[in-house]
Design a protein around this motif. Structure first.
Motif, PDB file in Angstrom:
ATOM      1  N   ARG A  70      12.354 -10.797  -6.638  1.00 30.56           N
ATOM      2  CA  ARG A  70      11.822 -10.224  -5.403  1.00 30.56           C
ATOM      3  C   ARG A  70      11.452  -8.755  -5.560  1.00 30.56           C
ATOM      4  O   ARG A  70      10.431  -8.305  -5.014  1.00 30.56           O
ATOM      5  CB  ARG A  70      12.813 -10.416  -4.255  1.00 30.56           C
ATOM      6  N   ASP A  71      12.246  -7.986  -6.302  1.00 33.20           N
ATOM      7  CA  ASP A  71      11.932  -6.563  -6.484  1.00 33.20           C
ATOM      8  C   ASP A  71      10.723  -6.380  -7.401  1.00 33.20           C
ATOM      9  O   ASP A  71       9.888  -5.504  -7.162  1.00 33.20           O
ATOM     10  CB  ASP A  71      13.148  -5.829  -7.059  1.00 33.20           C
ATOM     11  N   SER A  72      10.640  -7.179  -8.434  1.00 32.55           N
ATOM     12  CA  SER A  72       9.484  -7.113  -9.336  1.00 32.55           C
ATOM     13  C   SER A  72       8.215  -7.557  -8.622  1.00 32.55           C
ATOM     14  O   SER A  72       7.130  -7.004  -8.850  1.00 32.55           O
ATOM     15  CB  SER A  72       9.729  -7.998 -10.570  1.00 32.55           C
ATOM     16  N   ASP A  73       8.340  -8.559  -7.761  1.00 40.28           N
ATOM     17  CA  ASP A  73       7.167  -9.059  -7.035  1.00 40.28           C
ATOM     18  C   ASP A  73       6.544  -7.982  -6.145  1.00 40.28           C
ATOM     19  O   ASP A  73       5.340  -7.970  -5.916  1.00 40.28           O
ATOM     20  CB  ASP A  73       7.544 -10.276  -6.183  1.00 40.28           C
ATOM     21  N   ARG A  74       7.381  -7.065  -5.640  1.00 43.36           N
ATOM     22  CA  ARG A  74       6.858  -5.987  -4.794  1.00 43.36           C
ATOM     23  C   ARG A  74       5.928  -5.057  -5.570  1.00 43.36           C
ATOM     24  O   ARG A  74       5.082  -4.386  -4.978  1.00 43.36           O
ATOM     25  CB  ARG A  74       8.017  -5.167  -4.221  1.00 43.36           C
ATOM     26  N   LEU A  75       6.067  -5.023  -6.886  1.00 41.36           N
ATOM     27  CA  LEU A  75       5.295  -4.101  -7.716  1.00 41.36           C
ATOM     28  C   LEU A  75       3.964  -4.679  -8.191  1.00 41.36           C
ATOM     29  O   LEU A  75       3.135  -3.940  -8.712  1.00 41.36           O
ATOM     30  CB  LEU A  75       6.132  -3.688  -8.943  1.00 41.36           C
ATOM     31  N   THR A  79       1.622 -10.691  -6.279  1.00 42.03           N
ATOM     32  CA  THR A  79       2.838 -11.289  -5.716  1.00 42.03           C
ATOM     33  C   THR A  79       3.460 -10.490  -4.570  1.00 42.03           C
ATOM     34  O   THR A  79       4.439 -10.938  -3.976  1.00 42.03           O
ATOM     35  CB  THR A  79       3.910 -11.450  -6.818  1.00 42.03           C
ATOM     36  N   ARG A  80       2.888  -9.323  -4.255  1.00 39.21           N
ATOM     37  CA  ARG A  80       3.563  -8.463  -3.280  1.00 39.21           C
ATOM     38  C   ARG A  80       3.533  -9.028  -1.852  1.00 39.21           C
ATOM     39  O   ARG A  80       4.280  -8.563  -0.989  1.00 39.21           O
ATOM     40  CB  ARG A  80       2.938  -7.073  -3.292  1.00 39.21           C
ATOM     41  N   ASN A  81       2.687 -10.036  -1.609  1.00 36.17           N
ATOM     42  CA  ASN A  81       2.642 -10.655  -0.282  1.00 36.17           C
ATOM     43  C   ASN A  81       3.427 -11.956  -0.201  1.00 36.17           C
ATOM     44  O   ASN A  81       3.300 -12.715   0.767  1.00 36.17           O
ATOM     45  CB  ASN A  81       1.189 -10.917   0.133  1.00 36.17           C
ATOM     46  N   ARG A  82       4.243 -12.212  -1.218  1.00 38.40           N
ATOM     47  CA  ARG A  82       5.108 -13.375  -1.152  1.00 38.40           C
ATOM     48  C   ARG A  82       6.149 -13.179  -0.048  1.00 38.40           C
ATOM     49  O   ARG A  82       6.407 -12.044   0.379  1.00 38.40           O
ATOM     50  CB  ARG A  82       5.788 -13.600  -2.505  1.00 38.40           C
ATOM     51  N   PRO A  85       9.127 -10.307  -0.725  1.00 44.28           N
ATOM     52  CA  PRO A  85       8.707  -8.903  -0.770  1.00 44.28           C
ATOM     53  C   PRO A  85       8.226  -8.357   0.569  1.00 44.28           C
ATOM     54  O   PRO A  85       8.454  -7.175   0.876  1.00 44.28           O
ATOM     55  CB  PRO A  85       7.563  -8.915  -1.792  1.00 44.28           C
ATOM     56  N   ARG A  86       7.588  -9.186   1.382  1.00 41.72           N
ATOM     57  CA  ARG A  86       7.092  -8.669   2.663  1.00 41.72           C
ATOM     58  C   ARG A  86       8.072  -8.880   3.810  1.00 41.72           C
ATOM     59  O   ARG A  86       7.747  -8.611   4.970  1.00 41.72           O
ATOM     60  CB  ARG A  86       5.732  -9.253   3.004  1.00 41.72           C
TER      61      ARG A  86
END
Length: 292
Positions: A70-75, A79-82, A85-86
Motif C-alpha cells: 500500500r505504501d509503495s502503491d502511493r508512489l 497504482t496510486r488510485n488503488r 492508497p486513496r
C-alpha cells in the motif's frame, strides 16, 4: 469537503482488491488442469468446489498483496488510485479479509477436494504473499520467483481430479512458468520509472540498459516453444495443438526479438498484447484437441 463514499464504490473497491484479472486466469487454468487430469469433467460439483476454494485463496492473496504494498502503491502513477492508497478501504480490513479468505479457501479444499490440492493452494498463497511480494524490494529475481505461484493453479486442478501430480501437470506448470517472463518483463519495461520510484528491484530498474531483461525475454520465449509441445509428447493433446503451439510460440519469440532490437514502449505493448493473446488461444487449442 470530500463527498461521502458510496456503498457501491466500497464494493467496487473490495472487488478491485481481489484482482479480478488474476483471479480469472487462476480459475481458468485451474479448470484446465482439472479437465486434462481427469480426461474430462468427471464431477461438476467437485469442479465448482475446486473453483470456489481456489478463488477464495487467490482473492485473499491479492488482498494481502495490496495491503503489503500500500505504501509503495502511493508512489507509483499506475497504482496510486488503488483502494488502499486513496483511503477508500482501511488497510486493516483488507488484511483481515485476505487472511479469512485464504484460510476459508484452504479449509474448503481440504474438506471437500483433497489434501494435495489444499496444500498446493496454500503454497501458492505463501509464495505469492510472503516470498514474491517482499522480494520485489530485494532482488530482480522476484519475477522468476513470482512465476512459480503463477504456474501452480493448473497443478491444483490436476491434483483435484486425480489425487496426484503426473507429468502432464508439470507440463502445464512449465508452460505458465515460461510464459510469465516475457509477459511481465514487457510490463516492467513500460513502467520501469514507476517501479524505480517505489523502490522495486525489477530487472530493468537494476540494469537500466535492458540487456539482461531482453536476454531473459528471449530465453524464456524460446524455451516456451519446446515446453508448449509437451502436452502432445505426453499424449494429452494431438497434432492440431502441436502445430498451433509452434505457430503461437514462434510469434511470441518474434515479438520478443523485435522488442529486444527496438527497446521501445510501443514494441513492449505489442509483446504484452501478443502474450495476452497467446495464452487463451493455446489453452483453447489444448482443450479442443484433447476433446477429440
Amino acid at each position: 469537503m470530500r463527498e461521502p463514499i458510496g456503498k457501491n464504490e466500497i464494493i467496487s473497491g473490495y472487488l478491485e482488491l481481489a484482482k479480478p484479472r488474476i483471479l480469472s486466469l487462476v480459475l481458468v487454468t485451474t479448470a484446465l488442469g482439472f479437465f486434462l487430469g481427469g480426461e474430462g469433467i468427471s464431477s461438476g460439483s467437485l469442479l465448482l468446489t475446486l473453483l470456489a476454494g481456489s478463488g477464495l485463496v487467490c482473492a485473499g492473496s491479492s488482498m494481502l498483496n495490496h495491503y503489503l504494498e500500500r505504501d509503495s502503491d502511493r508512489l507509483m502513477v499506475r497504482t496510486r488510485n488503488r483502494p488502499l492508497p486513496r483511503g477508500l478501504i482501511p488497510g486493516t480490513n483488507a488484511m483481515l479479509l485476505g487472511i479469512i479468505l485464504i484460510l476459508g479457501g484452504v479449509f474448503l479444499l481440504c474438506w471437500r477436494v483433497n489434501l494435495l490440492t489444499a496444500f498446493l493452494s496454500l503454497l501458492t498463497a505463501f509464495l505469492y504473499v510472503l516470498v514474491y511480494t517482499p522480494m520485489k524490494k530485494v532482488s530482480w529475481l522476484n519475477t522468476t520467483i513470482g512465476a512459480i505461484p503463477g504456474a501452480l493453479p493448473p497443478m491444483g486442478g490436476w491434483a483435484a481430479a486425480t489425487g496426484d501430480l503426473a507429468p502432464g501437470a508439470w507440463a502445464l506448470f512449465l508452460i505458465l512458468f515460461a510464459w510469465q517472463h516475457p509477459h511481465f518483463y514487457s510490463i516492467a519495461w513500460m513502467f520501469r520509472d514507476d517501479y524505480k520510484r517505489a523502490g522495486f528491484k525489477m530487472l530493468p530498474v537494476v540494469y537500466p540498459d535492458g540487456k539482461s531483461m531482453f536476454r531473459q525475454i528471449n530465453i524464456f520465449a524460446l524455451l516456451l516453444i519446446p515446453v508448449s509441445l509437451l502436452p502432445t509428447i505426453l499424449g494429452i493433446s494431438g497434432w492440431i495443438y502441436f502445430w498451433g503451439a509452434i505457430v503461437l510460440g514462434t510469434a511470441m519469440l518474434w515479438k520478443g526479438l523485435v522488442f529486444s532490437h527496438s527497446k521501445t514502449i510501443p514494441d513492449a505493448r505489442r509483446l504484452l498484447r501478443a502474450s495476452v493473446i497467446y495464452l487463451p488461444v493455446l489453452l483453447f487449442l489444448i482443450i479442443f484437441d484433447a476433446s477429440f
